[in-house]
Scaffold this active site. Structure first.
Site, mmCIF file in Angstrom:
data_model
loop_
_atom_site.group_PDB
_atom_site.id
_atom_site.type_symbol
_atom_site.label_atom_id
_atom_site.label_comp_id
_atom_site.label_asym_id
_atom_site.label_seq_id
_atom_site.Cartn_x
_atom_site.Cartn_y
_atom_site.Cartn_z
ATOM 1 N N CYS A 217 0.859 -1.187 0.000
ATOM 2 C CA CYS A 217 0.000 0.000 0.000
ATOM 3 C C CYS A 217 0.897 1.239 0.000
ATOM 4 O O CYS A 217 2.123 1.129 0.170
ATOM 5 C CB CYS A 217 -0.875 -0.008 1.247
ATOM 6 S SG CYS A 217 0.118 -0.001 2.753
ATOM 7 N N GLU B 281 -0.425 -0.443 16.134
ATOM 8 C CA GLU B 281 -1.062 0.815 15.695
ATOM 9 C C GLU B 281 -1.980 1.341 16.801
ATOM 10 O O GLU B 281 -1.977 2.542 17.112
ATOM 11 C CB GLU B 281 -1.868 0.570 14.421
ATOM 12 C CG GLU B 281 -2.626 1.805 13.949
ATOM 13 C CD GLU B 281 -3.568 1.526 12.785
ATOM 14 O OE1 GLU B 281 -3.169 0.792 11.851
ATOM 15 O OE2 GLU B 281 -4.701 2.022 12.799
HETATM 16 FE FE1 F3S Z 1 -1.124 1.147 4.287
HETATM 17 FE FE2 F3S Z 1 -1.245 3.360 5.621
HETATM 18 FE FE3 F3S Z 1 -3.419 2.235 4.753
HETATM 19 S S1 F3S Z 1 0.143 1.700 6.013
HETATM 20 S S2 F3S Z 1 -2.993 0.061 4.783
HETATM 21 S S3 F3S Z 1 -1.824 3.102 3.490
HETATM 22 S S4 F3S Z 1 -3.113 3.179 6.716
#
Ligand code: F3S
Length: 277
Positions: free
Chosen positions: A12, A122
């Site tokens: 991601c 987190e």
């Molecule tokens: Fe990745 Fe950030 Fe979303 S680490 S899953 S883009 S909250």
């Protein structure tokens, strides 16, 4: 046989960004693993001398630290400042936003309700930013046993499902006078899932690449299995077997959110080399 990659797969935005930061911030250590992929952590160590320390007390003045994608607890951040430890922040901006929201709403005297897993790094981090004790819950049943003031701010762990979040919001709105709902869920994981399902519907064999204990990869495996009868979960190209592809027309490939592109490419190339007709 045709080989097709899912339209959306692998890293991601937040993870890509963290890896890039780690590559630039050489000769350093991450506090806890930067991502859940051992091969990528090994590559960062070998190529950029980015090591790993698990405890904050192991860091001493002069060390260079990288804050991981999930962020860290406020107390740990204070430790870094107090001990003059240089650091660079690779916390995903979506997680930083979540931390800031919790801080600001608790400052405005809202009771903080976090939808998430209390043991996840987190959430440990996010919770620590609340200026008053925050409540972490996984479902409505857990909420029912709690009592709040009439001002509540509701947030979610970035990887949670929106439908579950809505249930919590509905419950709170029914029972309390003022509820502020912050949709802090990130779509990246779901985009990988939607694309995997689309491809699995068409493919007659699916290869899912990712850590055997990566939860988002396991979710991809489940989704693919519900659409395609031949699914294989692998961590690297070494596990591939040529007979998986015999008499297949379309091989689909997807990868979990912590699988780097170089591993996906190696898998793709090896399947291509099998040269299945
Ligand atoms: Fe990745 Fe950030 Fe979303 S680490 S899953 S883009 S909250």
């Amino acid at each position: 046989m045709e080989i097709q990659l899912a339209k959306q797969h692998g890293f991601c935005f937040g993870v890509k960004r963290a890896i890039q930061i780690a590559e630039e911030y050489k000769n350093s250590f991450t506090f806890g693993p930067l991502i859940h992929n051992n091969l990528e952590i090994q590559r960062l160590k070998n190529q950029f001398n980015v090591g790993l320390k698990e405890n904050i007390e192991e860091f001493k003045s002069g060390d260079k630290l990288i804050i991981r994608t999930h962020g860290i607890e406020k107390e740990n951040l204070d430790y870094l400042h107090q001990n003059n430890i240089k650091f660079i922040d690779a916390t995903c901006p979506f997680v930083t936003k979540l931390q800031k929201t919790v801080k600001e709403m608790s400052r405005q005297n809202y009771d903080i309700v976090i939808f998430g897993d209390i043991n996840h790094p987190e959430i440990k981090g996010v919770k620590s930013y609340s200026l008053k004790p925050a409540t972490v819950v996984l479902n409505v049943e857990e909420l029912q046993s709690k009592k709040f003031s009439n001002k509540i701010a509701l947030v979610a762990q970035t990887t949670r499902k929106i439908e579950e979040f809505q249930k919590l919001a509905t419950y709170l709105i029914k029972h309390y006078k003022e509820v502020r709902v912050f949709n802090t869920i990130c779509n990246a994981t779901f985009e990988n899932q939607i694309a995997a399902r689309e491809l699995a519907k068409e493919a007659d064999v699916m290869i899912i690449i990712g850590g055997k204990n990566s939860s988002n990869t396991k979710q991809l495996v489940n989704i693919c299995q519900s659409e395609c009868v031949s699914c294989y979960h692998i961590e690297s190209e070494d596990e591939l077997k040529k007979d998986w592809f015999a008499n297949k027309k379309l091989c689909g490939i997807t990868a979990g959110a912590s699988t780097p592109d170089w591993i996906i490419q190696k898998v793709f190339n090896k399947i291509k080399k099998f040269n299945v007709k």
